[in-house]
Design a protein around this motif. Structure first.
Motif, PDB file in Angstrom:
ATOM      1  N   SER A 138      37.904 -49.406   6.783  1.00 58.94           N
ATOM      2  CA  SER A 138      36.718 -49.251   7.623  1.00 58.94           C
ATOM      3  C   SER A 138      37.131 -48.781   9.013  1.00 58.94           C
ATOM      4  N   ILE A 139      36.170 -48.191   9.706  1.00 61.72           N
ATOM      5  CA  ILE A 139      36.361 -47.718  11.073  1.00 61.72           C
ATOM      6  C   ILE A 139      35.200 -48.219  11.896  1.00 61.72           C
ATOM      7  N   ASN A 140      35.505 -48.818  13.043  1.00 60.90           N
ATOM      8  CA  ASN A 140      34.461 -49.374  13.900  1.00 60.90           C
ATOM      9  C   ASN A 140      33.646 -48.247  14.551  1.00 60.90           C
ATOM     10  N   THR A 141      34.300 -47.408  15.315  1.00 59.11           N
ATOM     11  CA  THR A 141      33.617 -46.364  16.079  1.00 59.11           C
ATOM     12  C   THR A 141      34.283 -45.017  15.820  1.00 59.11           C
ATOM     13  N   MET A 142      33.470 -43.999  15.629  1.00 57.21           N
ATOM     14  CA  MET A 142      33.965 -42.624  15.558  1.00 57.21           C
ATOM     15  C   MET A 142      33.154 -41.776  16.513  1.00 57.21           C
ATOM     16  N   GLY A 143      33.809 -40.785  17.088  1.00 61.16           N
ATOM     17  CA  GLY A 143      33.089 -39.961  18.028  1.00 61.16           C
ATOM     18  C   GLY A 143      33.850 -38.711  18.411  1.00 61.16           C
ATOM     19  N   TRP A 144      33.339 -38.055  19.445  1.00 59.01           N
ATOM     20  CA  TRP A 144      33.901 -36.804  19.931  1.00 59.01           C
ATOM     21  C   TRP A 144      34.050 -36.863  21.449  1.00 59.01           C
ATOM     22  N   TYR A 145      35.184 -36.361  21.908  1.00 59.88           N
ATOM     23  CA  TYR A 145      35.452 -36.171  23.319  1.00 59.88           C
ATOM     24  C   TYR A 145      35.792 -34.699  23.525  1.00 59.88           C
ATOM     25  N   ARG A 146      35.766 -34.279  24.768  1.00 51.03           N
ATOM     26  CA  ARG A 146      36.186 -32.917  25.086  1.00 51.03           C
ATOM     27  C   ARG A 146      36.966 -32.910  26.383  1.00 51.03           C
ATOM     28  N   ILE A 154      25.264 -36.349  16.649  1.00 52.18           N
ATOM     29  CA  ILE A 154      26.413 -36.915  15.947  1.00 52.18           C
ATOM     30  C   ILE A 154      25.918 -37.640  14.698  1.00 52.18           C
ATOM     31  N   SER A 155      26.711 -37.546  13.649  1.00 53.52           N
ATOM     32  CA  SER A 155      26.384 -38.267  12.422  1.00 53.52           C
ATOM     33  C   SER A 155      27.680 -38.696  11.748  1.00 53.52           C
ATOM     34  N   ARG A 156      27.579 -39.734  10.925  1.00 51.28           N
ATOM     35  CA  ARG A 156      28.748 -40.272  10.243  1.00 51.28           C
ATOM     36  C   ARG A 156      28.475 -40.443   8.767  1.00 51.28           C
ATOM     37  N   ASP A 157      29.515 -40.265   7.999  1.00 50.39           N
ATOM     38  CA  ASP A 157      29.522 -40.652   6.593  1.00 50.39           C
ATOM     39  C   ASP A 157      30.620 -41.703   6.482  1.00 50.39           C
ATOM     40  N   SER A 158      30.232 -42.959   6.608  1.00 48.23           N
ATOM     41  CA  SER A 158      31.230 -44.025   6.679  1.00 48.23           C
ATOM     42  C   SER A 158      32.042 -44.134   5.392  1.00 48.23           C
ATOM     43  N   ALA A 159      31.404 -43.907   4.255  1.00 48.09           N
ATOM     44  CA  ALA A 159      32.124 -44.008   2.986  1.00 48.09           C
ATOM     45  C   ALA A 159      33.212 -42.956   2.895  1.00 48.09           C
ATOM     46  N   ALA A 160      32.936 -41.762   3.405  1.00 47.81           N
ATOM     47  CA  ALA A 160      33.891 -40.663   3.354  1.00 47.81           C
ATOM     48  C   ALA A 160      34.799 -40.639   4.564  1.00 47.81           C
ATOM     49  N   LYS A 161      34.582 -41.574   5.502  1.00 49.61           N
ATOM     50  CA  LYS A 161      35.397 -41.651   6.728  1.00 49.61           C
ATOM     51  C   LYS A 161      35.300 -40.340   7.506  1.00 49.61           C
ATOM     52  N   MET A 162      34.099 -39.810   7.612  1.00 50.24           N
ATOM     53  CA  MET A 162      33.893 -38.555   8.312  1.00 50.24           C
ATOM     54  C   MET A 162      32.879 -38.713   9.440  1.00 50.24           C
ATOM     55  N   VAL A 163      33.034 -37.866  10.443  1.00 51.52           N
ATOM     56  CA  VAL A 163      32.077 -37.792  11.531  1.00 51.52           C
ATOM     57  C   VAL A 163      31.831 -36.317  11.821  1.00 51.52           C
ATOM     58  N   TYR A 164      30.580 -36.013  12.168  1.00 50.78           N
ATOM     59  CA  TYR A 164      30.174 -34.638  12.420  1.00 50.78           C
ATOM     60  C   TYR A 164      29.540 -34.540  13.805  1.00 50.78           C
ATOM     61  N   LEU A 165      29.594 -33.347  14.363  1.00 53.45           N
ATOM     62  CA  LEU A 165      28.916 -33.070  15.620  1.00 53.45           C
ATOM     63  C   LEU A 165      28.199 -31.738  15.479  1.00 53.45           C
ATOM     64  N   GLN A 166      26.880 -31.801  15.390  1.00 57.47           N
ATOM     65  CA  GLN A 166      26.060 -30.588  15.357  1.00 57.47           C
ATOM     66  C   GLN A 166      25.746 -30.198  16.789  1.00 57.47           C
ATOM     67  N   MET A 167      26.182 -29.014  17.182  1.00 58.42           N
ATOM     68  CA  MET A 167      26.010 -28.557  18.553  1.00 58.42           C
ATOM     69  C   MET A 167      25.073 -27.361  18.555  1.00 58.42           C
ATOM     70  N   ASP A 168      23.911 -27.525  19.149  1.00 59.23           N
ATOM     71  CA  ASP A 168      22.907 -26.466  19.255  1.00 59.23           C
ATOM     72  C   ASP A 168      22.692 -26.085  20.711  1.00 59.23           C
ATOM     73  N   SER A 169      22.061 -24.948  20.916  1.00 62.82           N
ATOM     74  CA  SER A 169      21.776 -24.463  22.278  1.00 62.82           C
ATOM     75  C   SER A 169      23.027 -24.532  23.150  1.00 62.82           C
ATOM     76  N   LEU A 170      24.115 -24.027  22.633  1.00 65.11           N
ATOM     77  CA  LEU A 170      25.385 -24.115  23.345  1.00 65.11           C
ATOM     78  C   LEU A 170      25.360 -23.287  24.619  1.00 65.11           C
ATOM     79  N   LYS A 171      26.057 -23.810  25.619  1.00 67.91           N
ATOM     80  CA  LYS A 171      26.140 -23.179  26.923  1.00 67.91           C
ATOM     81  C   LYS A 171      27.601 -22.863  27.244  1.00 67.91           C
ATOM     82  N   PRO A 172      27.848 -21.927  28.144  1.00 66.65           N
ATOM     83  CA  PRO A 172      29.244 -21.657  28.537  1.00 66.65           C
ATOM     84  C   PRO A 172      29.963 -22.908  29.036  1.00 66.65           C
TER      85      PRO A 172
END
Length: 121
Positions: free
Chosen positions: A30-38, A68-86
Motif C-alpha cells: 500500500s501507499i499512503n500518498t501519491m502526487g506530483w511536484y514540479r 489528479i487521480s489514483r488507481d490504488s490497486a495498480a499503484k498508479m497515479v495520473y495527472l491530467q493537465m488541461d489549458s496548459l500555460k507556458p
C-alpha cells in the motif's frame, strides 16, 4: 526496491493538454500518498497535486486546470493537465510517501526520475 516511473511528458502548445502517468513497483502492499511536484531551473521543487485516501490537494496555480487521480490497486497515479500555460513548463516528478512493502513500512519520501513538460508556441 521501490521505484517510481513517470511517463507522458512532452511538448504542447498553450491551451493544450497532457496526461502524466506514474507507476510504483517493488512488491508494494500500500501507499499512503501519491502526487506530483514540479521544478524549474534554479527553483525549488513545488507541489502540484497530491492524493491521499479520498482527498486531493492542488497548488493554487493549477486549480481548475489539472486533475489528479489514483488507481490504488495498480499503484498508479495520473495527472491530467488541461489549458496548459507556458508557466507550466517544468520537470514534473512523481512522489510517493508512506509505503508498506515486504512487511515493512517506510514513512519517507520516494521520487521518480522526472519527466519534462514544455508549453510553448
Amino acid at each position: 526496491q521501490v521505484q517510481l516511473v513517470e511517463s507522458g511528458g512532452g511538448s504542447v502548445q498553450p491551451g493544450g493538454s497532457l496526461r502524466l502517468s506514474c507507476v510504483a513497483s517493488g512488491s508494494i502492499t500500500s501507499i499512503n500518498t501519491m502526487g506530483w511536484y514540479r521544478q524549474g531551473l534554479g527553483k525549488q521543487r513545488e507541489l502540484v497535486a497530491r492524493a491521499s485516501g479520498g482527498s486531493t490537494d492542488y497548488a493554487d496555480s493549477v486549480k481548475g486546470r489539472f486533475t489528479i487521480s489514483r488507481d490504488s490497486a495498480a499503484k498508479m497515479v495520473y495527472l491530467q493537465m488541461d489549458s496548459l500555460k507556458p508557466g507550466d513548463t517544468d520537470v514534473y516528478y512523481c512522489h510517493a510517501q508512506g509505503i508498506f512493502t515486504r512487511g515493512v513500512y517506510y514513512g519517507g519520501n520516494f521520487w521518480g526520475q522526472g519527466t519534462q513538460v514544455t508549453v510553448s508556441s
